[in-house]
Design a protein around this motif. Sequence first.
Motif, short mmCIF file in Angstrom:
data_model
loop_
_atom_site.label_atom_id
_atom_site.label_comp_id
_atom_site.label_asym_id
_atom_site.label_seq_id
_atom_site.Cartn_x
_atom_site.Cartn_y
_atom_site.Cartn_z
N ASN A 35 8.34 22.01 58.54
CA ASN A 35 6.91 21.76 58.42
C ASN A 35 6.57 21.05 57.11
OD1 ASN A 35 7.46 23.96 56.74
ND2 ASN A 35 5.42 24.83 57.02
N ARG A 36 7.56 20.45 56.48
CA ARG A 36 7.35 19.67 55.25
C ARG A 36 7.90 18.26 55.43
NH1 ARG A 36 5.97 23.10 50.96
NH2 ARG A 36 6.41 25.31 51.32
N VAL A 37 7.62 17.42 54.44
CA VAL A 37 8.09 16.04 54.46
C VAL A 37 8.80 15.74 53.15
CG1 VAL A 37 7.41 13.61 54.50
CG2 VAL A 37 6.35 15.21 56.07
N SER A 38 10.01 15.21 53.23
CA SER A 38 10.79 14.84 52.04
C SER A 38 10.86 13.33 51.93
CB SER A 38 12.21 15.42 52.11
OG SER A 38 12.18 16.83 52.05
N VAL A 39 10.81 12.84 50.69
CA VAL A 39 10.92 11.41 50.42
C VAL A 39 12.21 11.19 49.64
CG1 VAL A 39 9.83 9.41 49.36
CG2 VAL A 39 8.41 11.19 50.37
N PHE A 40 13.11 10.40 50.19
CA PHE A 40 14.40 10.14 49.56
C PHE A 40 14.37 8.73 48.97
CE2 PHE A 40 15.16 13.28 52.85
CZ PHE A 40 15.89 14.24 52.17
N ASP A 41 14.43 8.66 47.65
CA ASP A 41 14.44 7.38 46.94
C ASP A 41 15.88 6.87 46.90
OD1 ASP A 41 14.20 5.22 45.27
OD2 ASP A 41 12.94 6.22 43.80
N LEU A 42 16.17 5.85 47.71
CA LEU A 42 17.54 5.34 47.81
C LEU A 42 17.93 4.51 46.60
CD1 LEU A 42 17.41 4.24 51.56
CD2 LEU A 42 18.03 6.46 50.62
N LYS A 43 16.96 3.93 45.94
CA LYS A 43 17.26 3.08 44.79
C LYS A 43 17.63 3.91 43.57
CE LYS A 43 15.45 -1.01 42.43
NZ LYS A 43 14.26 -1.91 42.28
N LYS A 46 17.23 9.85 44.34
CA LYS A 46 16.49 11.09 44.10
C LYS A 46 15.77 11.50 45.37
CE LYS A 46 15.60 10.84 39.11
NZ LYS A 46 14.55 10.86 38.07
N SER A 47 15.43 12.77 45.44
CA SER A 47 14.66 13.27 46.57
C SER A 47 13.47 14.07 46.06
CB SER A 47 15.53 14.15 47.48
OG SER A 47 15.76 15.41 46.88
N GLU A 48 12.41 14.04 46.84
CA GLU A 48 11.20 14.78 46.49
C GLU A 48 10.56 15.30 47.76
OE1 GLU A 48 6.78 14.03 44.47
OE2 GLU A 48 8.11 12.35 44.95
N THR A 49 10.14 16.53 47.75
CA THR A 49 9.44 17.12 48.89
C THR A 49 7.96 17.22 48.56
OG1 THR A 49 11.41 18.40 49.46
CG2 THR A 49 9.34 19.09 50.44
N LEU A 50 7.13 16.68 49.42
CA LEU A 50 5.69 16.68 49.16
C LEU A 50 5.15 18.11 49.17
CD1 LEU A 50 4.49 13.69 51.37
CD2 LEU A 50 5.36 13.66 49.05
N PRO A 51 4.21 18.41 48.29
CA PRO A 51 3.62 19.77 48.26
C PRO A 51 2.60 19.96 49.37
CG PRO A 51 2.61 18.40 46.58
CD PRO A 51 3.67 17.54 47.23
N VAL A 52 2.96 19.56 50.57
CA VAL A 52 2.09 19.63 51.74
C VAL A 52 2.88 20.27 52.87
CG1 VAL A 52 0.80 18.30 53.44
CG2 VAL A 52 0.82 17.57 51.06
N SER A 53 2.26 21.18 53.59
CA SER A 53 2.95 21.81 54.72
C SER A 53 1.98 22.00 55.87
CB SER A 53 3.55 23.16 54.30
OG SER A 53 2.54 24.04 53.84
N THR A 54 2.53 21.93 57.08
CA THR A 54 1.74 22.15 58.29
C THR A 54 2.04 23.55 58.83
OG1 THR A 54 3.48 21.11 59.60
CG2 THR A 54 1.68 19.70 58.83
N VAL A 73 1.78 15.12 62.15
CA VAL A 73 1.33 15.86 63.32
C VAL A 73 2.41 16.88 63.69
CG1 VAL A 73 0.40 15.71 65.66
CG2 VAL A 73 0.18 13.77 64.12
N ASP A 74 2.00 18.14 63.90
CA ASP A 74 2.98 19.17 64.22
C ASP A 74 3.08 19.39 65.73
OD1 ASP A 74 0.82 20.70 64.97
OD2 ASP A 74 0.90 22.08 63.29
N GLU A 75 3.83 20.41 66.13
CA GLU A 75 4.13 20.65 67.54
C GLU A 75 2.89 20.93 68.38
OE1 GLU A 75 6.67 23.94 67.13
OE2 GLU A 75 8.47 22.77 66.66
N ASP A 76 1.88 21.54 67.80
CA ASP A 76 0.68 21.89 68.55
C ASP A 76 -0.36 20.78 68.57
OD1 ASP A 76 1.71 24.31 69.16
OD2 ASP A 76 0.62 25.44 67.63
#
Length: 937
Positions: A35-43, A46-54, A73-76
Amino acid sequence: MKFSYKFSNLLGAVYRHGNLSFSKDGNSVISPVGNRVSVFDLKNNKSETLPVSTNKNITSVGLSPDGNLAILVDEDGAAVLVSLVTRAVLYHHHFHKPVHSVSFSPDGRKFVVTKENVVLMYHAPGKNREFNAFVLDKSYYGPYDETTCIDWTDDSKCFAVGSKDMSTWIFGAERWANLIYYSLGGHRDIIVGCFFEKDSLDLYTVSQDGTLCVWESDAELEDLRKGSRYLERKKMEEERKRRAEEEAHDDNEEDCDVVELGEDGEPRGEVIKGSADSPQEVEGIKNVRFKQKSKHFFSTEGICGNLTAAAFHKDMHILVTGFASGAFHLHELPEFNLIHSLSISDQRISAIVMNPTGDWIGFGCSGLGQLLVWEWQSESYVFKQQGHFNNMASLAYSPDGQYLATGGDDGKVKVWNTTSGLCFVTFTEHTSSVTNVTFTNSGFVVVSASMDGTVRAFDLHRYRNFRTMTSPRPTQFSSLAVDVSGELVCAGAQDSFEIFLWSMQTGRLLEVLSGHEGPVSCLCFSPVQSVLASASWDKTVRLWEMLDSWQTREILRLTSDGLTVTYRPDGQELAVATLDGEITFWNPQEATQTGSIIGRHDLQMGRKETDKITAKQSAKGKAFTSLCYSADGESLLAGGRSKFVCIYNIKEQILMKKFEISCNMSLDAMEEFLDRRKMTEFGSLALVDEGAGDGDGVHLTLPGVKRGDMSSRHFKPEIRVTSLRFSPTGRSWAAASTEGLLIYSLDASLVFDPYDLDMDITPTSIRRQLKKKEWASAIVLAFRLNETSLISEVLEAVPYDQVAVVSSSLPDVYVEKLLNFVASSLEKSRHLQFYLTWAQNLLTLHGQKLKSRSTTMLPTIQQLLKSLQKHHDDLSKLCDWNIYTIRYAKALSKQRGMKRTVEDSLSEEGDGSEIMGSEDEEEEEEEDMMSEPILLA
């Protein structure tokens, strides 16, 4: 101790389910993880997980063309509008039905959502603040089954939608006179992808059975003409009918146009061309037609398994297709030329995406939790990460806090970099579940215990398993501990109730410690003495003397079965968690109990869907399974089979804060009460076996079965915390849970924590002191206001030659604060020498006073060591590279010098000695250069 910890990052999981997206610059991958989203910086790796959850697992991610907004958008069908710039939630919306895909138009003015067999087009949120960010523009009906995919034309005039009814529908984003909708068939299975050609209405459709259809349009995008409004067309229709009735007596039957109306009152049918006497408002516009140009089959390429995912790059005309067997193909369209094919996994490929330049291809495999980025031109991996695809059982911090080791039920040991958030080595030698992992004090050896009956030691220099320790007879190890020197390794057996003791140097079994009458649940070495504490289900904690006798030193009697035991960092206190939910504190020297905390009610257990009793009743049998002291020893972290992690103040023996590690309702035991809407006369709907569909649970199959497994079933993982560890720096703590490895860090940016504040202390007065060159006074005032940006400004304004003088004149209470600030700033600042000078002067001038407060200063020193180690690693790699470059340049200059020498000796005799002399001088100069550290830009 401050309790301003906030969620910082998610490790141990890189992809779960849903579609992948590349950022606008193509350097980052946006991946849904639960229920979270991670952003992986390929350059920057590094990785970062947004402080947002569904509330449930994310199934669809839509990214705006400018890369600033994302719709999750989540499962529901609950949607969240997120700003990727500020990392904040802007708007909540609920579609009330599961959503399969979300796609923004290329111009960013609209976005389309597909749910069930309906296509909804919304006005995209703009830069202006709006009360309702999701304004419905049009609803499109056409498919008879669920929709699966979306693609837009480059000018945002039309979009195509694929469906499970084996058809593809083309709709106009505006009311076009010659293209209201168009339906394409030609497939015998579910449509997986539909893609427009660049600046064209020509279309490619791909179905699950491995069929590619190429569709050609008889019109261009410029030929689309805006049609009249519905009311105007209705009047025209009535006028045509009236004229037809008037001319009926001439027995000349005139054809008339027919408009088919949809369920929402909007026209769905295309206009049928009338005779020459038809109204002039139509202007003789010819309707857009499509025809099938060619048809290709992937099955001829020898692919086994269904086609599961597809992506198309319009500029390069490259089609990427993924299959259930884990293979993928690259084809050049429209000729359907195979570029290359490769198998990257033994599980189905769930998602494929290409970056804007078309160089990199992102793959997501939900079965194993893999995320791969492949550069197809050089045929090499840009990014390859995989989490534990089963439960994560244990974790351990390295002594400097730079690395994290995790062990899982999949038998793998992974080591993660806490700075980048990525796994850099995976050890797969264990053949069964890993129950415990730990670092030695050197920080370069990871030791793990497993249910396969082995204890293995891994070298982080050469990345190999250099020591394997076993017991005389097969046993399952459930606990592990390594002493301070790193020489003694202990493991507790689950079935024989014994503790095995090995030498790290030789790998030999030194002793088998007997005495417990139940399974050994936890082992822990004292940080200051050679004493081992072992907790067991026999309601005792035994203290073993490790120096000479290996005998029981003390026996601590518990009120219930011992589950976990841990020492305070100074070794003067012992905390034990028991099965009755109580935490007891002991003095290990005197073997006396000093306090206790009854924390059973703080766990706040949830009720599983299969439970027959309430959560309140089931909580009576629950207890903490993991304990960890903070770096300063003042607080205690406790977690167990619950979504909460509790932090207690030991001195006051009270609960200070509860952290809710997850709000994901896709996991089991999240709610305290069952949902009555899911209850039927036959019981809970959760107990109904829905078979092997595309469910949201974890897929289980019989071993060895590849296809057609009739035993496949799904279950919801239960939320639990299996292990807790505080970072040695004291600035973060980690929790191994069902969601993954959660990192919580001190939130320094949002905390206003002034010290000894006064009315006269303002940023203006501090800057006034700087102008007067009162450096020490300005630093003291800045720390009293305690704003990070202002402290940095004041410190960096101090002249380099005044650092020693200012350090010596600081009051003692501010020396510790300044050293702590320097340690945290050094990790991210580019002013290395400047901050190192501050640290050196503070430690040199105030070392004796700081040594007397070593317990409180330990986290700061650990943070300083971590920052130094990080910069040392980065600079050493750069310097090594520069040395190799200089050596290469030196070899080239020698080669050219030799060639020039031969040519000069042939043309002029007698100059050889001078040339050799000049070469010797050059070599001496180069050796002098090599002896000094050189950094190339």
